[in-house]
Design an enzyme around this catalytic site. Structure first.
Site, PDB file in Angstrom:
ATOM      1  N   HIS A 122       0.857  -1.182   0.000  1.00 40.53           N
ATOM      2  CA  HIS A 122       0.000   0.000   0.000  1.00 40.53           C
ATOM      3  C   HIS A 122       0.900   1.241   0.000  1.00 40.53           C
ATOM      4  O   HIS A 122       1.673   1.435   0.946  1.00 40.53           O
ATOM      5  CB  HIS A 122      -0.907   0.018   1.232  1.00 40.53           C
ATOM      6  N   GLY A 389     -32.976 -20.492 -26.244  1.00 35.35           N
ATOM      7  CA  GLY A 389     -33.777 -21.663 -26.557  1.00 35.35           C
ATOM      8  C   GLY A 389     -33.400 -22.847 -25.688  1.00 35.35           C
ATOM      9  O   GLY A 389     -32.734 -22.712 -24.667  1.00 35.35           O
ATOM     10  N   VAL A 391     -31.622 -26.214 -24.330  1.00 36.03           N
ATOM     11  CA  VAL A 391     -30.291 -26.810 -24.301  1.00 36.03           C
ATOM     12  C   VAL A 391     -30.449 -28.293 -23.972  1.00 36.03           C
ATOM     13  O   VAL A 391     -31.135 -28.652 -23.018  1.00 36.03           O
ATOM     14  CB  VAL A 391     -29.387 -26.142 -23.237  1.00 36.03           C
ATOM     15  N   LYS A 405     -27.123 -26.294 -27.920  1.00 33.89           N
ATOM     16  CA  LYS A 405     -28.075 -25.189 -27.790  1.00 33.89           C
ATOM     17  C   LYS A 405     -28.864 -25.101 -29.103  1.00 33.89           C
ATOM     18  O   LYS A 405     -28.276 -24.901 -30.171  1.00 33.89           O
ATOM     19  CB  LYS A 405     -27.344 -23.867 -27.550  1.00 33.89           C
ATOM     20  N   ASP A 496     -21.956 -10.686 -19.797  1.00 34.67           N
ATOM     21  CA  ASP A 496     -23.063 -11.270 -19.029  1.00 34.67           C
ATOM     22  C   ASP A 496     -22.521 -12.295 -18.031  1.00 34.67           C
ATOM     23  O   ASP A 496     -23.069 -13.381 -17.879  1.00 34.67           O
ATOM     24  CB  ASP A 496     -24.074 -11.918 -19.978  1.00 34.67           C
TER      25      ASP A 496
END
Length: 634
Positions: A122, A389, A391, A405, A496
């Protein structure tokens, strides 16, 4: 006074009081001797030392560095430096920069052989319960600045003796220490011989069969993942590069070496086999180091225990578990302890190996495979329904496990994705779910990937994982950080990252999936931060307000994913709706510390949630932080 000793009057800051005041700064006479730094009360009129006020053993020092002075510091406190040891930072103020440099240089010389020297520090003070440089609130939190290599810099080597060292010439530049094992390698090249670590059955006409422990000659390496090779019978073909190792090089040829196995996986294997003296050697959480894991039924008990011993090195490069027994190589060390416990909980009696069951996923379904014939796919069962969709779990050519998928029409910008998928096929890392290929010549199109039997991480946390240890949870975080560090190095943004977009392998390894796919979503509710499907709960302010994605927004999401792991799959901000989250996160709201996360773990989460994207760490830094913490915990 000997040549290695120094004496100087410094101002010392109190280590005990939380608030800073003039009473916390006192003049002390500091003496650097052969074994200690001592500081004394000092009588300036008689110019002599009085009572000893404290000392620091040199062998306990982990770091000595400058400190950035406070903006309004008086003249006598313009040249601070810090001595970091087991009890924390000792702050000292020199009268000039030259005196400060002299002391830092001399202390570094003396302690450069210490164990566990710090790689980060630090640069600012710990003051009023917070690090002023990075705002972390844990005094033992990992440093936020990487140590620089400079004259008198640290050398991470063990040394038994504390005898004074000869002075280092000013012009001498210290070398960075190399990991002791394995030695630096260039790896195989065309013409070199490799040994198959795992069997491989050809799936394409141009592939070559691999038989475990047999030798092969490398002919061509134009594709880093599929090498052209020749076996001892003269047959030629392509082999997956991650199934072989260079002949007589490294530990891979030994059955007791379990590559890429972590502590939790080792304990599971040892306890499952339940053999007294069962053992294996694995990579330590610290790069370049190795650990021996041993199972013992102490006193003949039915329920045994697992012990873990780090393989250490001497200054001469020898290896040992018990200090009085040193060996020139790790195989020699293991051979000795197979016959002598020599301080271990048990001698090493039974080799435990999962290598027959742990062959890595090959990078694809054969050399050059890209477009997959859908008639070669067999659908076995539905795994779930995702953003694009259904899987399904299935087989390719009746024998290879795959996940398929099935992209529902209208959910994806298919042409853009197909072009990008050629790039995504080249993203290959053991902590990423491998994209094998696509079926694009019919509707719906299929995305074919590696299959992981334990499914989605979020479901695994909520339904399958029982009573995890703190180390196990941190190992899960480490897996994700390593996969993301690779994506970061390839300048690829996930967009994501969340527990729902990670999968769990049979051995418990966590792999990141669906990286980059969110760019091809055609759902307005998903692509807008105002929509109910947008990952608001995993998004930083710059994404919520300006849709500005970067590797730093992935860092924020990683902090939330860590929070999911340590809450066993709770919903982040579960009492707030999306619009409330946008308002509150943008004005400073952050997730609370989970009960299972200690302050050190929470400090890693917190640095991922800094307001400014540029203030957040990189994934490479996060990997280092998590590895260091794991190493300390083990």
């Amino acid at each position: 006074m000997s040549d290695s000793n120094l004496e100087e009057i410094f101002i010392k800051r109190s280590q005990q009081k939380k608030k800073t005041s003039p009473l916390n700064y006192k003049e002390r006479l500091f003496v650097l001797s052969e074994h200690k730094i001592c500081y004394f009360d000092y009588d300036p009129e008689k110019k002599k030392k009085k009572a000893l006020k404290g000392s620091v053993d040199l062998e306990k020092i982990k770091c000595v560095e400058t400190v950035i002075p406070d903006e309004n510091a008086p003249a006598e406190r313009q040249f601070p430096f810090q001595i970091i040891y087991d009890e924390g930072p000792l702050y000292v103020f020199a009268k000039s920069d030259d005196i400060r440099k002299k002391w830092i240089h001399r202390i570094r010389q003396v302690v450069r052989f210490n164990k566990d020297l710090m790689q980060k520090y630090h640069p600012c003070f710990w003051e009023d319960g917070v690090w002023k440089c990075c705002q972390q609130v844990v005094k033992q939190a990992m440093g936020c600045r990487v140590m620089e290599t400079r004259n008198g810099g640290f050398k991470q080597t063990l040394r038994k003796s504390r005898k004074p060292l000869p002075p280092t010439p000013e012009e001498e530049k210290p070398c960075r220490p190399l990991p002791p094992q394995p030695p630096p390698q260039q790896g195989p090249c065309p013409g070199s011989t490799v040994i198959a670590e795992y069997p491989y059955t050809p799936v394409q006409p141009q592939d070559l069969e691999l038989r475990k422990d047999e030798e092969y000659t490398i002919l061509e390496m134009s594709d880093p993942n599929w090498w052209r090779a020749r076996d001892k019978y003269g047959t030629e073909g392509y082999i997956p590069s991650n199934y072989v190792t260079e002949a007589m090089n490294g530990l891979e040829r030994f059955d007791w070496y379990c590559k890429n196995m972590n502590r939790s996986q080792a304990e599971h294997l040892l306890k499952t086999e339940n053999k007294d003296g069962g053992f294996l050697v694995r990579d330590s959480s610290k790069a370049g180091k190795y650990t021996v894991s041993v199972f013992s039924k102490v006193g003949g008990e039915t329920v045994g225990i697992c012990k873990h011993y780090n393989i250490c090195t001497t200054p001469q490069g020898q290896f040992y578990l018990a200090q009085s027994h040193n060996f020139n190589s790790i195989p020699d060390l293991i051979n000795y302890h197979q016959h002598n416990s020599a301080g271990l909980v048990s001698r090493l009696k039974h080799i435990m190996s999962n290598r027959a069951d742990s062959a890595p996923s090959p990078f694809g379904l054969g050399y050059g495979v890209w477009e997959i014939d859908p008639t070669h796919l067999t659908f076995i069962k539905e795994l779930g329904c995702g953003q694009f969709g259904v899987v399904k779990y299935g087989k390719w050519q009746g024998q290879h496990d795959v996940a398929i998928k099935m992209i529902k029409e209208g959910s994806m910008s298919e042409d853009d994705f197909i072009e990008e998928a050629k790039v995504m096929m080249k993203l290959r890392h053991q902590k990423l779910v491998q994209l094998y290929g696509v079926c694009t010549k019919q509707k719906p199109i299929y995305i074919v990937t590696e299959f992981l039997s334990n499914g989605c991480l979020l479901t695994y946390l909520r339904e399958s994982l029982k009573n995890p240890t703190p180390i196990h949870l941190l190992e899960m975080c480490k897996d994700v950080s390593e996969g993301m560090a690779y994506l970061e190095s390839e300048q690829f943004i996930h967009r994501d990252l969340a527990a729902r977009n990670c999968l769990v392998a049979a051995n418990g390894t966590i792999k990141v999936t669906d990286f980059g796919l969110s760019r091809y979503v055609l759902d307005d509710e998903y692509t807008s931060s105002a929509g109910t499907k947008f990952p608001v709960r995993w998004s930083p302010p710059e994404v919520l307000l300006y849709s500005k994605f970067s590797s730093k927004s992935d860092i924020w999401a990683y902090g939330v994913l860590m929070w999911e792991i340590y809450t066993m799959g709770k919903m982040p901000y579960d009492r707030l709706n999306n619009s409330e989250i946008v308002d509150k996160v943008s004005t400073g709201l952050r997730l609370y510390r989970p009960q299972l996360a200690n302050e050190r773990v929470y400090s890693i989460m917190s640095i991922c949630w800094r307001d400014k994207a540029e203030d957040r760490p990189t994934f490479l830094e996060l990997v280092s932080n998590v590895q260091d913490l794991l190493y300390e915990m083990q």
